[in-house]
Structure formats: C-alpha cells, structure tokens
Scaffold this active site. Structure first.
Site, mmCIF file in Angstrom:
data_model
loop_
_atom_site.group_PDB
_atom_site.id
_atom_site.type_symbol
_atom_site.label_atom_id
_atom_site.label_comp_id
_atom_site.label_asym_id
_atom_site.label_seq_id
_atom_site.Cartn_x
_atom_site.Cartn_y
_atom_site.Cartn_z
ATOM 1 N NE ARG A 260 25.099 62.700 47.347
ATOM 2 C CZ ARG A 260 26.099 63.575 47.366
ATOM 3 N NH1 ARG A 260 26.331 64.332 46.289
ATOM 4 N NH2 ARG A 260 26.847 63.715 48.442
ATOM 5 N NE ARG A 275 25.311 64.528 37.466
ATOM 6 C CZ ARG A 275 25.643 65.535 38.289
ATOM 7 N NH1 ARG A 275 25.072 65.637 39.459
ATOM 8 N NH2 ARG A 275 26.547 66.426 37.915
ATOM 9 C CD GLU A 347 31.540 68.882 43.541
ATOM 10 O OE1 GLU A 347 30.789 69.468 42.744
ATOM 11 O OE2 GLU A 347 31.209 68.525 44.679
ATOM 12 C CB SER A 350 32.148 69.602 48.037
ATOM 13 O OG SER A 350 31.555 70.861 48.142
ATOM 14 N NE ARG A 389 31.478 62.895 40.627
ATOM 15 C CZ ARG A 389 30.768 64.020 40.638
ATOM 16 N NH1 ARG A 389 31.351 65.163 40.993
ATOM 17 N NH2 ARG A 389 29.493 64.015 40.320
#
Length: 421
Positions: A260, A275, A347, A350, A389
């Site tokens: 990403r 991130r 988070e 999702s 994560r």
RNA sequence: GGAGAGGUGGCCGAGCCGGUCGAAGGCAGCCGCCUGCUAAGCGGUUGUGGGGGUAACACCCCACCCAGGGUUCGAAUCCCUGCCUCUCCGCCA
C-alpha cells in the site's frame, strides 16, 4: 457498483444513502443521461432490425439473380445512421459507467448513522487489558532491543515504512501465518495462494480502481498492480462466472503480502510496524447467497475473533458508522486489538459484507435450481488476521519486565521456543 | 526472446471459398414414453445480457462464436490490433 436501473427507479433512496455516508455526488444529470441513452438504444435497435430483415431479403433476391441496387443503397444509409447513433451512445454509456463506478455502496439498515470514526459503535469486548507492574514498552523499542526487527535496515534497503525481520522475529511472522492458515482451513476455508500482481480488470472488479489508484503500487511495463489485500485476487477467482446454487457458499483463506502506498498518511504511525508499505496478511473471503450474507458476516467476524482468543489477545469489535465505512461495503465490523505499548485498541481486522456491489462489478453470479435467470452472489471478506499487527500485539501483550517476550501457547509448536529473548 | 498452431454454447467438436448459423453432431442435464431386474432405446427440451411487453407468464426485438477496431447491404466466417493457450528452439529460478 450499483445497478443503473435500480438508481433510475430509486433515486431518492440513493440520495439519502449518499447523504448519511457523507458522499457528495451529483445525481442531477443521471436521469437525463439514462433517458437519452434509452431513446438512442431503441432507435439503434429498430434500425438494426430493419437492416437484418432487408439484408436477408437482398440475399434471397441475389440468389434469384434479381436487381438489388436500390435496397443496397438504402441499407447503406441505414448502416451509416446506426454508426452515428452508436457513436453517441457509446459516449453516453462510457459516462454512465464512470459515474456508476464512482458511486459507493449503500449502507445496510443495521448500520449506525454517523459522520466519522467518532460515531462508530462498540459491539462487544473480549479479555481484559493486562495490568503490568512495570511500564510496558512500545513494540519498536522492544523489538529493536531483542534484535528481531530492524527498521533502519528496512529504510536502507527500500525506504521509509519498510522493515526487516530477523531471527525470532522472522520466525514469529511465519508462525503466525501458519497458525492462522491452519485454523482457518480447519473451519472449511480453502487455502489459496494467488498472484500478487494483478491486472486492471481485477482491481476494478473489487473496487480499488478507478477511484483509489493513488493508494496502489503499480508496475510500468507491462502494467500490473501490486495487491493491497488478498481480497483482490481471491474475489476475482470467480469473476465473470455463473456458479451453481449448490456450490455456495464458497470460503477461501489466503496468506499474501500486501502493498500500500499509504498516501495521505504522512505523520501517522511513522514508527513501528503498524503502517508499512509492505505487510503480510491472512485473508478470509466468502461467496454466498444473498439471503445468507448477514449471517455469514457474523460467522466470518467470529472466525477472525477466534484467532485473537486462541492467542489470548484482548480485543473489541466495533461496527463502523455510515460515515466511516469503506467505499464498497454495506456493513463493516472492525476488530481492534489491545496494545499496551500504546495504551489503546488498534484495528487488526476489518470484516465487511459487500452484498452484490463487488459481484456486479466483477460479474459474479449464480443460478438457482429450477429457476430462470441468474442473480449476483454476495461477497464478504475480512482479515484473519493482519500478521504484522498481530505480531505487534503479541510482543506488547506478552512482554516481561526484563524485555523478553513469552510465546503464546498456541504458537509454540510453530515457534519451537517458548520465550523470545 | 525466435518459429509455428489455436481460441466456437456446461463440456467435446463441426462450420471458417460471407447470406438458409444462436450456430450441425456428440456428451452431460431436464421432461415424457417404453422396458419387470444397476443398462439400452425413442421423442422433446436445455445459454447470457439488454430493450419492449405482461398482474405474472407468454411473446417480440437487439446483441453476444476470446476482446477491440475495420471492410460489406450483410461477418462465427475476410482484414488489422491486443490478450490468452498449446508445441518447438533459446534463456532462466
């Protein structure tokens, strides 16, 4: 993508949906455009019909050696006219398509209305944030001291937002991946390992393109896109397919690296593993019948939660409000894991039901036994889980005062050790 | 990278010197008939999308023979481009 006819007939419903989603899309031109499209379509089809009939006639006359010059001349005119109309029609259709591709999905009625993430609603909590008799460290300090993650090397080799894991760190990454895949497959998900570079059609099918090109890495020649999530290649497995009713539901799980750009997130989570431009994730993807999709969403979320429970990591589940949901989603649950180093929930998964939004874009249908016609399937997916994560959560939750980290019970067979030191 | 072959309906497979092709034939599937024994035979039927039409069916029209252009009154059939598959050679993990 929503159905053009649906919008034509339910423009007010859509207007309200866009409002609560905080999307500002101008719908005013759409109906007029549709009307023009249908008029031209009808005219074009009528002319084609005429041409088909007369051309047939010409064929017959020719076989009887009869004069056809007049008819041929007339049909030439008809063909030219068709060409003209079709050109205009094509322009309108392209505009319509672009419009439709940029309209987000409509929220399910159970989704709370709200403007942004502050209005998301907590559904449930599991586990209690652990109490430490010392000040728990951030995972980046912890990992650097243990020598298992090297952020500077990541920067040297690639750049910011890259890292290099070594020794027990690399091993832990692999252990998590194996643990998750084993657990998921034991629940009936078929394991797949898809291409990590995909074409434009696949990115459009799941909704990343055309709207979110800025968040993707791509190659120049030939043109490919690096997947930002396994959702893309895995959902596209069934692109342009008509499934048989008895095939459904279909469950897949896939481990893939994800890439990403993280454009627009400057200054956010600049430190640590949260991130990154490249991270590993195990994904869950489902293709189901429309009437089952909301039950399936609960089950999918529960499957993702189960991973955290087995790892003994405290978490909570929230439902995203209308203003915070992703573009393609009709309903999304986020699972947030407790991170003692940051003293908050972050988070880690999702889980979304896209209903027929992706299926319409990607043209994934199914046929009911004994019924005419086809219907779009409903697609769902969720992380199960983001590995990087999860690794962060393990380090921060299982750290000890001396800087060592206990390996959670469930991971020991994969780690071959019970303490990272 | 070089040289060939090819992409047709759920599958196999004709057609490819342009009109009678939405497409022969076979298989699979469905419906019915026949037959007293897991089988065979006979008849019928079975694609998708869009537009119109209907209370709902029916029905009518248009499009689709990998994709996109072109030639033509008319293209699965001819021409161009792209994508994909296969075979041989080269190269390579």
């Amino acid at each position: 993508m929503l159905d053009a006819r649906f919008i034509r007939e339910n423009i007010e419903t859509l207007k309200k949906a866009l409002e609560i989603r905080a999307y500002d899309i101008d719908l005013s031109g759409f109906l007029g455009m549709e009307q023009e499209r249908l008029v031209l379509l009808k005219e074009s089809e009528e002319l084609r019909n005429k041409r088909n009939v007369v051309s047939d006639e010409i064929g017959k006359l020719k076989r009887q050696k009869q004069q056809t010059d007049e008819l041929v001349a007339e049909m030439k005119g008809v063909s030219d006219r068709i060409k003209e109309i079709d050109e205009v029609l094509k322009g309108i259709e392209e505009k319509t398509r672009l419009f439709l591709l940029n309209v987000p999905n409509m929220p399910h009625e159970s989704v709370p209305v709200g403007k942004d993430e502050t209005e998301n609603v907590e559904m449930r909590k599991w586990g209690d944030p652990k109490k430490f008799d010392f000040e728990p460290l951030n995972h980046w300090d912890l990992a650097e001291t243990l020598g298992i993650i090297d952020f500077e090397l990541g920067a040297k080799i690639a750049g910011a937002r890259f890292s290099l894991m070594r020794g027990a760190g690399a091993r832990l990454e692999r252990a998590l991946m194996n643990f998750m895949l084993n657990l998921n497959t034991s629940k009936g998900y078929e394991e797949v390992f898809p291409p990590l570079l995909v074409n434009r059609e696949s990115m459009t099918g799941t909704g990343q393109l055309p709207k979110f090109a800025a968040e993707l890495f791509r190659t120049i020649d030939p043109e490919f896109y690096l997947i930002p999530t396994a959702e893309v290649p895995v959902t596209n497995i069934h692109r342009d397919e008509i499934l048989r009713e008895e095939q459904l539901p279909v469950y897949y799980t896939a481990y893939t690296p994800c890439f990403r750009r993280e454009a627009g997130s400057y200054g956010k989570d600049v430190r640590g593993l949260i991130r990154q431009h490249q991270f590993n994730k195990v994904e869950l993807v489902k293709f189901v019948k429309p009437e089952d999709s909301y039950v399936e969403l609960e089950k999918l979320t529960a499957d993702a939660e189960d991973i955290l429970r087995k790892l003994g990591l405290p978490y909570r589940v929230i439902v995203l409000c209308t203003g915070d949901m992703g573009f393609s989603s009709a309903k999304t649950y986020d699972i947030e894991v407790w991170l003692p180093g940051q003293n908050k929930y972050r988070e880690i998964s999702s889980c979304s039901n896209f209903e027929d939004f992706q299926a319409r874009r990607a043209n994934i249908r199914f046929k009911r036994e004994g019924k005419k016609g086809t219907e779009f399937v409903h697609t769902l997916n969720g992380s199960g889980l983001a590995i990087g994560r999860t690794l962060v959560a393990v380090l921060e939750n299982y750290q000890q005062k001396d800087g060592t980290v206990i390996v959670p019970e469930a991971l020991r067979e994969f780690m071959g050790m019970d303490l990272i030191k």
